[in-house]
Design a protein around this motif. Structure first.
Motif, PDB file in Angstrom:
ATOM      1  N   ASP A 287       1.050  -0.618   0.151  1.00 31.62           N
ATOM      2  CA  ASP A 287       0.016  -0.495  -0.158  1.00 31.62           C
ATOM      3  C   ASP A 287       1.775   1.495   0.038  1.00 31.62           C
ATOM      4  OD1 ASP A 287      -2.896   1.185  -0.061  1.00 31.62           O
ATOM      5  OD2 ASP A 287      -1.746   2.075   1.961  1.00 31.62           O
ATOM      6  N   LYS A 288       2.132   1.124   0.900  1.00 30.04           N
ATOM      7  CA  LYS A 288       2.603   2.430   0.984  1.00 30.04           C
ATOM      8  C   LYS A 288       3.682   2.549   0.009  1.00 30.04           C
ATOM      9  CE  LYS A 288       2.468   2.707   5.716  1.00 30.04           C
ATOM     10  NZ  LYS A 288       3.474   3.190   7.448  1.00 30.04           N
ATOM     11  N   THR A 289       3.762   1.361  -0.919  1.00 36.01           N
ATOM     12  CA  THR A 289       4.080   1.767  -2.047  1.00 36.01           C
ATOM     13  C   THR A 289       4.124   2.155  -3.501  1.00 36.01           C
ATOM     14  OG1 THR A 289       5.489  -0.074  -1.061  1.00 36.01           O
ATOM     15  CG2 THR A 289       6.339  -0.302  -3.657  1.00 36.01           C
ATOM     16  N   LEU A 290       2.974   2.056  -3.411  1.00 35.09           N
ATOM     17  CA  LEU A 290       2.033   2.348  -4.788  1.00 35.09           C
ATOM     18  C   LEU A 290       2.222   3.510  -5.180  1.00 35.09           C
ATOM     19  CD1 LEU A 290      -0.917   0.940  -4.423  1.00 35.09           C
ATOM     20  CD2 LEU A 290       0.341   0.497  -6.353  1.00 35.09           C
ATOM     21  N   VAL A 291       2.397   4.863  -5.004  1.00 33.35           N
ATOM     22  CA  VAL A 291       2.661   5.780  -4.770  1.00 33.35           C
ATOM     23  C   VAL A 291       3.959   6.738  -4.100  1.00 33.35           C
ATOM     24  CG1 VAL A 291       1.904   8.613  -5.049  1.00 33.35           C
ATOM     25  CG2 VAL A 291       0.396   6.698  -5.206  1.00 33.35           C
TER      26      VAL A 291
END
Length: 211
Positions: A204-208
């Motif tokens: 989730d924190k990697t996506l953007v």
């Protein structure tokens, strides 16, 4: 999954009727996030390492070089005859580069770099071999051909996508590192294995990436 493994961009699938382009883009983005997440978990490298920086982005009018508009600066580390780590950095300066080296390599390693002065303090961290060039070619037998070869691999892989949104560039870079590090394996099988082991909460924190 098969088309992603073969590197077929979504825009080249526009005449297929197996899903909308928006849905395929989301699926590709999740796969890239899984790759970037997994690559971020790799242990720091040690041994004989090559370090270098490069810029990514299309040609534009105006300032050229490290400060060119629209370019992403990437720092890379490759273990001789082995794996690679690469990350976007905020600026082409000593602080950014040494921060990456401290985070992703172990003290006591043997570092091969060009003669940029930002690398001067590497001798305090391990052995340091400086590669000097003459007419674009290394002087002597030492080289950083490994990391320079990776830059060529990465830019060739990105070319068919006709531009990458800056906020998702780190995902493409993570995918490229994953592909390179599994270059001697069946990439589709590796991707299937990967998505089975990574949850949406983990990526989730990697996506953007902000900044």
């Amino acid at each position: 999954m098969e088309l992603f493994a073969f590197g077929v961009p979504v825009y080249r699938q526009r005449f297929r009727e197996d899903g909308s382009s928006a849905a395929k883009e989301r699926f590709y983005r999740l796969l890239r996030a899984c790759c970037a997440y997994r690559e971020g978990l790799r242990e720091p490298f040690e041994g004989a390492l090559e370090c270098d920086e490069s810029t990514f982005g299309g040609s534009r009018h105006g300032k050229r070089g490290w400060g060119a508009a629209g370019k992403v600066i990437v720092f890379g580390i490759i273990k001789r005859n082995g794996m690679v780590k690469a990350s976007p950095i905020a600026a082409h300066n000593k602080v950014s580069v040494m921060g990456e080296i401290q985070a992703h390599t172990r003290p006591g390693s043997l570092y091969y770099t060009d003669d940029w002065q930002a690398y001067a303090t590497l001798r305090m961290r391990g052995e340091h071999v400086v590669i000097r060039k003459e007419k674009g070619r290394p002087k002597g037998r030492d080289h950083i051909n490994g990391i320079e070869g990776f830059w060529s691999y990465a830019k060739t892989w990105l070319a068919p996508f006709r531009g990458v949104p800056r906020k998702f560039f780190h995902l493409y870079l993570g995918e490229i590192c994953f592909r390179f590090n599994h270059r001697h394996e069946d990439i589709e099988k590796q991707l299937i294995k990967l998505v089975k082991s990574v949850s949406i909460k983990q990526i989730d924190k990697t996506l953007v990436r902000i900044g």
